[in-house]
Write a protein that holds these residues in place. Structure first.
Motif, PDB file in Angstrom:
ATOM      1  N   PHE A  93       0.841  -1.200   0.000  1.00  0.00           N
ATOM      2  CA  PHE A  93       0.000   0.000   0.000  1.00  0.00           C
ATOM      3  C   PHE A  93       0.876   1.250   0.000  1.00  0.00           C
ATOM      4  N   ARG A  94       1.905   1.241   0.839  1.00  0.00           N
ATOM      5  CA  ARG A  94       2.768   2.425   0.912  1.00  0.00           C
ATOM      6  C   ARG A  94       3.533   2.624  -0.401  1.00  0.00           C
ATOM      7  N   SER A  95       4.014   1.527  -0.990  1.00  0.00           N
ATOM      8  CA  SER A  95       4.754   1.639  -2.251  1.00  0.00           C
ATOM      9  C   SER A  95       3.887   2.190  -3.371  1.00  0.00           C
ATOM     10  N   ALA A  96       2.578   1.953  -3.283  1.00  0.00           N
ATOM     11  CA  ALA A  96       1.649   2.464  -4.292  1.00  0.00           C
ATOM     12  C   ALA A  96       1.274   3.925  -4.029  1.00  0.00           C
ATOM     13  N   GLY A  97       1.835   4.516  -2.982  1.00  0.00           N
ATOM     14  CA  GLY A  97       1.570   5.923  -2.679  1.00  0.00           C
ATOM     15  C   GLY A  97       0.268   6.168  -1.960  1.00  0.00           C
ATOM     16  N   LEU A  98      -0.323   5.132  -1.380  1.00  0.00           N
ATOM     17  CA  LEU A  98      -1.604   5.257  -0.685  1.00  0.00           C
ATOM     18  C   LEU A  98      -1.365   5.611   0.777  1.00  0.00           C
ATOM     19  N   GLN A  99      -2.239   6.446   1.332  1.00  0.00           N
ATOM     20  CA  GLN A  99      -2.038   6.960   2.678  1.00  0.00           C
ATOM     21  C   GLN A  99      -3.023   6.396   3.705  1.00  0.00           C
ATOM     22  N   SER A 100      -4.150   5.879   3.229  1.00  0.00           N
ATOM     23  CA  SER A 100      -5.171   5.402   4.171  1.00  0.00           C
ATOM     24  C   SER A 100      -5.847   4.163   3.596  1.00  0.00           C
ATOM     25  N   VAL A 101      -6.330   3.306   4.495  1.00  0.00           N
ATOM     26  CA  VAL A 101      -6.922   2.041   4.058  1.00  0.00           C
ATOM     27  C   VAL A 101      -8.084   1.677   4.974  1.00  0.00           C
ATOM     28  N   ALA A 102      -9.144   1.156   4.379  1.00  0.00           N
ATOM     29  CA  ALA A 102     -10.257   0.594   5.139  1.00  0.00           C
ATOM     30  C   ALA A 102     -10.025  -0.905   5.257  1.00  0.00           C
ATOM     31  N   ASP A 103      -9.928  -1.415   6.479  1.00  0.00           N
ATOM     32  CA  ASP A 103      -9.746  -2.843   6.731  1.00  0.00           C
ATOM     33  C   ASP A 103     -11.124  -3.427   7.002  1.00  0.00           C
ATOM     34  N   LEU A 104     -11.707  -4.034   5.979  1.00  0.00           N
ATOM     35  CA  LEU A 104     -13.087  -4.502   6.036  1.00  0.00           C
ATOM     36  C   LEU A 104     -13.131  -5.987   6.396  1.00  0.00           C
ATOM     37  N   GLY A 105     -13.695  -6.279   7.560  1.00  0.00           N
ATOM     38  CA  GLY A 105     -13.607  -7.630   8.112  1.00  0.00           C
ATOM     39  C   GLY A 105     -12.284  -7.770   8.825  1.00  0.00           C
ATOM     40  N   CYS A 106     -12.000  -6.823   9.724  1.00  0.00           N
ATOM     41  CA  CYS A 106     -10.674  -6.680  10.323  1.00  0.00           C
ATOM     42  C   CYS A 106     -10.327  -7.778  11.322  1.00  0.00           C
ATOM     43  N   GLY A 107     -11.329  -8.561  11.773  1.00  0.00           N
ATOM     44  CA  GLY A 107     -11.033  -9.579  12.773  1.00  0.00           C
ATOM     45  C   GLY A 107     -10.452  -8.962  14.020  1.00  0.00           C
ATOM     46  N   ILE A 108      -9.453  -9.607  14.595  1.00  0.00           N
ATOM     47  CA  ILE A 108      -8.863  -9.092  15.837  1.00  0.00           C
ATOM     48  C   ILE A 108      -7.847  -7.978  15.561  1.00  0.00           C
ATOM     49  N   GLY A 109      -7.694  -7.584  14.278  1.00  0.00           N
ATOM     50  CA  GLY A 109      -6.869  -6.423  13.941  1.00  0.00           C
ATOM     51  C   GLY A 109      -5.465  -6.746  13.472  1.00  0.00           C
ATOM     52  N   GLY A 110      -5.192  -7.997  13.093  1.00  0.00           N
ATOM     53  CA  GLY A 110      -3.846  -8.372  12.694  1.00  0.00           C
ATOM     54  C   GLY A 110      -3.320  -7.593  11.501  1.00  0.00           C
ATOM     55  N   ASP A 111      -4.112  -7.470  10.452  1.00  0.00           N
ATOM     56  CA  ASP A 111      -3.655  -6.714   9.282  1.00  0.00           C
ATOM     57  C   ASP A 111      -3.573  -5.224   9.578  1.00  0.00           C
ATOM     58  N   SER A 112      -4.513  -4.723  10.355  1.00  0.00           N
ATOM     59  CA  SER A 112      -4.474  -3.303  10.706  1.00  0.00           C
ATOM     60  C   SER A 112      -3.226  -2.947  11.507  1.00  0.00           C
ATOM     61  N   LEU A 113      -2.726  -3.880  12.307  1.00  0.00           N
ATOM     62  CA  LEU A 113      -1.463  -3.645  13.015  1.00  0.00           C
ATOM     63  C   LEU A 113      -0.345  -3.367  12.022  1.00  0.00           C
ATOM     64  N   GLY A 114      -0.310  -4.158  10.945  1.00  0.00           N
ATOM     65  CA  GLY A 114       0.710  -3.934   9.930  1.00  0.00           C
ATOM     66  C   GLY A 114       0.524  -2.606   9.220  1.00  0.00           C
ATOM     67  N   PHE A 115      -0.714  -2.263   8.872  1.00  0.00           N
ATOM     68  CA  PHE A 115      -0.979  -0.993   8.191  1.00  0.00           C
ATOM     69  C   PHE A 115      -0.595   0.197   9.065  1.00  0.00           C
ATOM     70  N   ARG A 199     -13.372  -0.556  -8.341  1.00  0.00           N
ATOM     71  CA  ARG A 199     -13.547   0.880  -8.122  1.00  0.00           C
ATOM     72  C   ARG A 199     -12.467   1.511  -7.261  1.00  0.00           C
ATOM     73  N   LEU A 200     -11.810   0.704  -6.406  1.00  0.00           N
ATOM     74  CA  LEU A 200     -10.877   1.217  -5.417  1.00  0.00           C
ATOM     75  C   LEU A 200      -9.687   0.255  -5.326  1.00  0.00           C
ATOM     76  N   PRO A 201      -8.464   0.777  -5.206  1.00  0.00           N
ATOM     77  CA  PRO A 201      -7.337  -0.141  -5.020  1.00  0.00           C
ATOM     78  C   PRO A 201      -7.606  -1.045  -3.814  1.00  0.00           C
ATOM     79  N   THR A 202      -7.594  -2.347  -4.039  1.00  0.00           N
ATOM     80  CA  THR A 202      -8.048  -3.274  -3.002  1.00  0.00           C
ATOM     81  C   THR A 202      -7.183  -4.525  -2.983  1.00  0.00           C
ATOM     82  N   GLY A 203      -6.954  -5.034  -1.779  1.00  0.00           N
ATOM     83  CA  GLY A 203      -6.379  -6.356  -1.594  1.00  0.00           C
ATOM     84  C   GLY A 203      -7.445  -7.252  -1.006  1.00  0.00           C
ATOM     85  N   VAL A 204      -7.727  -8.372  -1.649  1.00  0.00           N
ATOM     86  CA  VAL A 204      -8.753  -9.303  -1.171  1.00  0.00           C
ATOM     87  C   VAL A 204      -8.049 -10.575  -0.708  1.00  0.00           C
ATOM     88  N   LYS A 205      -8.136 -10.860   0.574  1.00  0.00           N
ATOM     89  CA  LYS A 205      -7.498 -12.047   1.150  1.00  0.00           C
ATOM     90  C   LYS A 205      -8.438 -13.240   1.042  1.00  0.00           C
TER      91      LYS A 205
END
Length: 394
Positions: A93-115, A199-205
């Motif tokens: 996300f950072r390499s693509a120049g993006l500054q903010s991300v919506a973590d949809l279905g964040c669970g206990i927050g593991g991916d958000s910790l990385g972001f 519609r939006l730059p997205t990563g789908v796990k």
């Protein structure tokens, strides 16, 4: 974990008791419960403390030292992304120049910790109230840089974010025992997820065994393996997809990471006779169908059509395979195999198999291994016949 247990835990008394219990260790759960109940603590608090102490111990494998200050549900921990992998996702996300991300279905927050850990602003959402509350606790150290909401991914306000990370629920709801559902029953639906990705730059796990026929044509599909286990498939869209890359296999072993990328599936190399070496491609390489590219780099071919073992005579290896030096072929029947291994004094045996209906645990018992030597046994099928290869790891 039920909400009543979480409320009991999220108090100064509850959190202090959790730290004390974890420090003391809980080798005997029944004894720990009895001790805490005898001290006058409520049933909800005791259940929460003992459960969290056990989950924190298990979580070290995914979150390292950060696990000691996090909270979990059993299902949330099982489904959470390992921290080193989420950090790599965040870097994209950072390499693509993006500054903010919506973590949809964040669970206990593991991916958000990385972001959040690399400075992205995060809006995390989860449909389960308890899970969202736990994510809020785990992400609290990041302050205003992270917001957490209880709600459906489909209802999230995305007007203030540059990109999205989506982990559709692929199992039934619950905090403990859950079961897998079919792709048609993911929440949110794949149609919704893929529409968002357009519609939006997205990563789908997704799970690594996701049906390849359902992968959209305009995304990058990246399979990820960690220490020999293929853990996930991520579909990257728009700015998050690398130009000219539609298939990728990321292989993480310890602190090192290696990646194989391609515009399309690689053509397999032809079958060849058993050579001096056998190579087993990492599961991420197999899922990405890039075995042919690896084979060519090793001057190797397929042991048999449709079976993911490579063989060749060149003394080469690669981060994308486990390599074995062939000693000899042995009888494939159990009695003959047991006799041959006994004659060679092999008491420690790694058993690997592809293309044969063999239970390694049962076979190991039947072989009655004895001796001081060790080796690897590779069982496969060539020309309709079983083949037993005795080898040593390179």
């Amino acid at each position: 974990m039920e909400m009543s247990e979480l409320r009991a835990l999220l108090t100064p008394e509850g959190l202090a008791l959790l730290d004390e219990t974890r420090a003391a260790g809980i080798p005997d759960v029944a004894r720990a419960v009895s001790r805490l109940r005898a001290a006058g603590h409520s049933a909800d608090l005791v259940s929460a403390v003992v459960g969290q102490a056990r989950l924190r111990e298990k979580a070290v494998a995914k979150f390292g030292p950060f696990a000691s200050r996090m909270l979990f549900t059993r299902a949330g921990l099982e489904q959470a992304t390992r921290l080193e992998v989420s950090a790599r996702h965040a870097g994209r996300f950072r390499s693509a120049g993006l500054q903010s991300v919506a973590d949809l279905g964040c669970g206990i927050g593991g991916d958000s910790l990385g972001f959040a850990g690399i400075g992205l602003r995060v809006h995390a959402v989860d449909a389960d109230e308890v899970t969202a509350a736990i994510a809020a606790y785990n992400l609290a150290p990041f302050g205003d840089a992270v917001s957490v909401a209880h709600g459906r991914a489909e209802d999230a306000d995305l007007s203030g974010v540059d990109a999205a990370w989506l982990d559709p629920a692929r199992r039934t709801a619950g905090h403990t025992e859950t079961s897998r559902v079919s792709a048609a029953d993911y929440t949110p639906s794949l149609d919704w997820a893929f529409d968002l990705a357009g519609r939006l730059p997205t990563g789908v796990k997704l799970g690594p065994a996701f049906d390849r026929d359902l992968i959209p044509q305009d995304v990058e599909a990246q399979w990820i393996g960690v220490d020999g286990s293929t853990i996930e498939l991520v579909l990257w869209s728009r700015e998050l997809a690398r130009p000219g890359v539609r298939r990728a296999a990321l292989v993480v072993r310890g602190a090192a990471a290696h990646e194989l990328t391609a515009q399309e599936d690689a053509a397999d190399e032809p079958e060849r006779e058993l050579g001096a070496f056998v190579h087993e491609p990492d599961g991420a390489v197999i899922r990405a169908r890039l075995i042919g590219d690896v084979a060519r780099s090793l001057q190797a071919g397929m042991v048999a059509p449709g079976i993911a073992y490579l063989t060749g005579d060149a003394a080469l290896t690669s981060p994308f395979v486990s390599s074995f030096r062939v000693r000899e072929t042995l009888p494939a029947d159990v009695r003959g195999l047991a006799r041959a291994l006994k004659e060679r004094g092999i008491g420690r045996l790694e058993i690997k198999k592809r293309g044969v209906d063999v239970d390694p645990a049962k076979l190991r018992t039947s072989l009655k291994l004895k001796g001081d030597e060790e080796a690897t046994l590779i069982l496969t099928r060539v020309g309709g016949k079983h083949l037993a290869i005795l080898a040593d790891r390179v």
